[in-house]
Write a protein that holds these residues in place. Structure first.
Motif, PDB file in Angstrom:
ATOM      1  N   HIS A 225      -7.076  34.131  12.024  1.00  0.00           N
ATOM      2  CA  HIS A 225      -7.069  34.990  13.225  1.00  0.00           C
ATOM      3  C   HIS A 225      -6.631  36.425  12.901  1.00  0.00           C
ATOM      4  O   HIS A 225      -6.701  37.277  13.795  1.00  0.00           O
ATOM      5  CB  HIS A 225      -6.136  34.414  14.303  1.00  0.00           C
ATOM      6  N   ASN A 226      -6.117  36.719  11.727  1.00  0.00           N
ATOM      7  CA  ASN A 226      -5.933  38.131  11.338  1.00  0.00           C
ATOM      8  C   ASN A 226      -5.889  38.291   9.826  1.00  0.00           C
ATOM      9  O   ASN A 226      -5.707  37.317   9.088  1.00  0.00           O
ATOM     10  CB  ASN A 226      -4.696  38.742  12.021  1.00  0.00           C
ATOM     11  N   ASP A 227      -6.082  39.536   9.367  1.00  0.00           N
ATOM     12  CA  ASP A 227      -6.169  39.814   7.919  1.00  0.00           C
ATOM     13  C   ASP A 227      -4.889  39.432   7.188  1.00  0.00           C
ATOM     14  O   ASP A 227      -4.937  38.969   6.042  1.00  0.00           O
ATOM     15  CB  ASP A 227      -6.432  41.314   7.693  1.00  0.00           C
ATOM     16  N   ASP A 228      -3.736  39.642   7.834  1.00  0.00           N
ATOM     17  CA  ASP A 228      -2.472  39.355   7.123  1.00  0.00           C
ATOM     18  C   ASP A 228      -2.396  37.884   6.733  1.00  0.00           C
ATOM     19  O   ASP A 228      -2.041  37.542   5.606  1.00  0.00           O
ATOM     20  CB  ASP A 228      -1.277  39.771   8.000  1.00  0.00           C
TER      21      ASP A 228
ATOM     22  N   THR B  81       1.383  36.394  10.298  1.00  0.00           N
ATOM     23  CA  THR B  81       2.025  37.065   9.142  1.00  0.00           C
ATOM     24  C   THR B  81       1.445  36.566   7.815  1.00  0.00           C
ATOM     25  O   THR B  81       0.884  35.470   7.731  1.00  0.00           O
ATOM     26  CB  THR B  81       3.541  36.764   9.110  1.00  0.00           C
ATOM     27  N   ARG B  82       1.619  37.372   6.761  1.00  0.00           N
ATOM     28  CA  ARG B  82       1.138  36.974   5.421  1.00  0.00           C
ATOM     29  C   ARG B  82       1.855  35.713   4.972  1.00  0.00           C
ATOM     30  O   ARG B  82       1.227  34.763   4.478  1.00  0.00           O
ATOM     31  CB  ARG B  82       1.422  38.071   4.384  1.00  0.00           C
ATOM     32  N   SER B  83       3.195  35.703   5.128  1.00  0.00           N
ATOM     33  CA  SER B  83       3.952  34.530   4.657  1.00  0.00           C
ATOM     34  C   SER B  83       3.525  33.288   5.436  1.00  0.00           C
ATOM     35  O   SER B  83       3.362  32.210   4.842  1.00  0.00           O
ATOM     36  CB  SER B  83       5.453  34.776   4.816  1.00  0.00           C
ATOM     37  N   GLY B  84       3.288  33.458   6.722  1.00  0.00           N
ATOM     38  CA  GLY B  84       2.840  32.314   7.540  1.00  0.00           C
ATOM     39  C   GLY B  84       1.498  31.794   7.059  1.00  0.00           C
ATOM     40  O   GLY B  84       1.314  30.580   6.863  1.00  0.00           O
ATOM     41  N   GLY B  85       0.582  32.722   6.801  1.00  0.00           N
ATOM     42  CA  GLY B  85      -0.750  32.306   6.331  1.00  0.00           C
ATOM     43  C   GLY B  85      -0.670  31.603   4.995  1.00  0.00           C
ATOM     44  O   GLY B  85      -1.334  30.586   4.757  1.00  0.00           O
ATOM     45  N   LYS B  86       0.189  32.112   4.101  1.00  0.00           N
ATOM     46  CA  LYS B  86       0.310  31.519   2.750  1.00  0.00           C
ATOM     47  C   LYS B  86       0.874  30.108   2.838  1.00  0.00           C
ATOM     48  O   LYS B  86       0.309  29.165   2.259  1.00  0.00           O
ATOM     49  CB  LYS B  86       1.219  32.406   1.893  1.00  0.00           C
ATOM     50  N   GLU B  87       1.978  29.959   3.614  1.00  0.00           N
ATOM     51  CA  GLU B  87       2.627  28.638   3.701  1.00  0.00           C
ATOM     52  C   GLU B  87       1.679  27.602   4.297  1.00  0.00           C
ATOM     53  O   GLU B  87       1.520  26.508   3.762  1.00  0.00           O
ATOM     54  CB  GLU B  87       3.887  28.729   4.579  1.00  0.00           C
ATOM     55  N   VAL B  88       0.991  27.966   5.393  1.00  0.00           N
ATOM     56  CA  VAL B  88       0.102  26.990   6.043  1.00  0.00           C
ATOM     57  C   VAL B  88      -1.066  26.654   5.124  1.00  0.00           C
ATOM     58  O   VAL B  88      -1.454  25.491   4.981  1.00  0.00           O
ATOM     59  CB  VAL B  88      -0.391  27.521   7.410  1.00  0.00           C
ATOM     60  N   MET B  89      -1.578  27.660   4.425  1.00  0.00           N
ATOM     61  CA  MET B  89      -2.728  27.407   3.529  1.00  0.00           C
ATOM     62  C   MET B  89      -2.310  26.510   2.373  1.00  0.00           C
ATOM     63  O   MET B  89      -3.057  25.614   1.949  1.00  0.00           O
ATOM     64  CB  MET B  89      -3.287  28.738   3.006  1.00  0.00           C
ATOM     65  N   GLU B  90      -1.079  26.694   1.847  1.00  0.00           N
ATOM     66  CA  GLU B  90      -0.582  25.804   0.772  1.00  0.00           C
ATOM     67  C   GLU B  90      -0.591  24.368   1.269  1.00  0.00           C
ATOM     68  O   GLU B  90      -1.068  23.450   0.592  1.00  0.00           O
ATOM     69  CB  GLU B  90       0.847  26.215   0.374  1.00  0.00           C
TER      70      GLU B  90
END
Ligand code: GZL
Ligand code: ZN
Length: 305
Positions: free
Chosen positions: A210-213, A186-195
């Protein structure tokens, strides 16, 4: 015999009432939305009555949906298993009920392959390999620190995209995966982990999502940290959904490996053959390609999803 053609034979594809029960993963990503649309449209076009459920990415909900389709005695069951394991019991129940099962998108790790008629989906290991191959040729011998945003824990695309990427970079000792964690597609998942990655690693060169979102979520985190995605930190992603392709064309993503969600028409063809008792291939591979920034600019105007 009568000269006028028999009307029934004219409406091609309208089968005498095939009912399919489809248990979808959820609505976690742009890919999933496009996949659902493809399945629903293809069912309509092929005259198959579709019972559809959204499991909000929970396996127990998918199993409940499969059991309800068995009780309703549908002609054929299809689903995209959210994770690889834990399906043997419900697949045995479908087999005992004489209802054929077709796997779409994601695979199961079932020992007994007679539990499903066919699996139509991408080769996720190859997708991961394509991502890694691009990075190897892109960085040459430069020291490169990679952080990885994994898909849903236990899901075939997450397991296999990780494996394929690692195999592709295994010969390049200058490329290191310094952190890897699930963002659950998910987008929110990607954002939180990247932060979190940005806080603990000042030296990130590349994100492999692993995906665009999740890549789009990472872009938000990178920009919030005052860095330029696609330049200060390069991004490689998988799917090639419209929003990902737009970011690629805008130079915020550097490379996308396509994973086509348009499985609907092939699924309905398979279903008709299975219900008619015809032989079907155990494995049907989806057609898909890769995109650079220039190729994304060209493809965007006619992108179906
Ligand atoms: C891949 C599919 C994955 C997509 C994600 O076939 O299972 O799930 O890559 C989606 O976007 O959430
Ligand atoms: Zn497996």
């Amino acid at each position: 015999g009568s000269s006028s053609p028999d009307v029934a034979s004219d409406n091609k594809g309208a089968d005498d009432g095939i009912t399919m029960g489809f248990a979808q993963v959820g609505a976690e990503s742009g890919w999933r939305t496009a996949n659902t649309k493809s399945i629903q449209e293809a069912a309509k076009e092929s005259g198959i009555e579709l019972k559809f459920s959204d499991a909000q990415q929970k396996q127990e909900n998918q199993i409940k949906a499969l059991r309800s389709y068995i009780q309703q005695k549908v002609d054929v069951i299809a689903f995209s298993p959210v994770v690889e394991t834990g399906w043997d019991a419900v697949l045995q129940e479908a087999k005992r009920a004489g209802i054929p099962v077709i796997l779409t998108d994601r695979a199961v790790d079932a020992e007994d392959e007679t539990l499903y008629e066919s699996f139509i989906g991408s080769d996720f290991v190859l997708e991961g390999k394509k991502a890694g191959d691009w990075l190897v040729q892109e960085v040459g011998s430069e020291e490169t620190n990679v952080v990885e945003l994994q898909g849903t824990t236990g899901a075939a695309p997450a397991i296999d995209r990780k494996e394929g990427f690692e195999s592709a970079i295994s010969g390049a000792s200058n490329i290191k995966v310094i952190a890897s964690q699930t963002g659950d597609f998910t987008r929110s998942g990607g954002k939180e982990v990247m932060e979190a990655f940005l806080k603990s690693h000042p030296d990130i060169d590349v994100v492999y999502a692993h995906n665009d979102d999740m890549a789009l979520g990472a872009i938000e985190a990178i920009e919030a940290a005052g860095k330029k995605p696609g330049e200060d930190i390069k991004i490689i992603s998988v799917d090639a959904v419209k929003d990902g392709m737009q970011a690629l064309a805008d130079g915020k993503i550097n490379y996308i490996v396509e994973c086509s969600p348009l499985l609907g028409p092939q699924l309905m063809d398979l279903a008709k053959k299975v219900v008619a008792g015809e032989e079907v291939p155990k494995r049907v591979l989806t057609e898909e390609t890769v995109f650079t920034q220039a190729e994304a600019k060209e493809a965007l105007p006619t992108r179906e999803y």
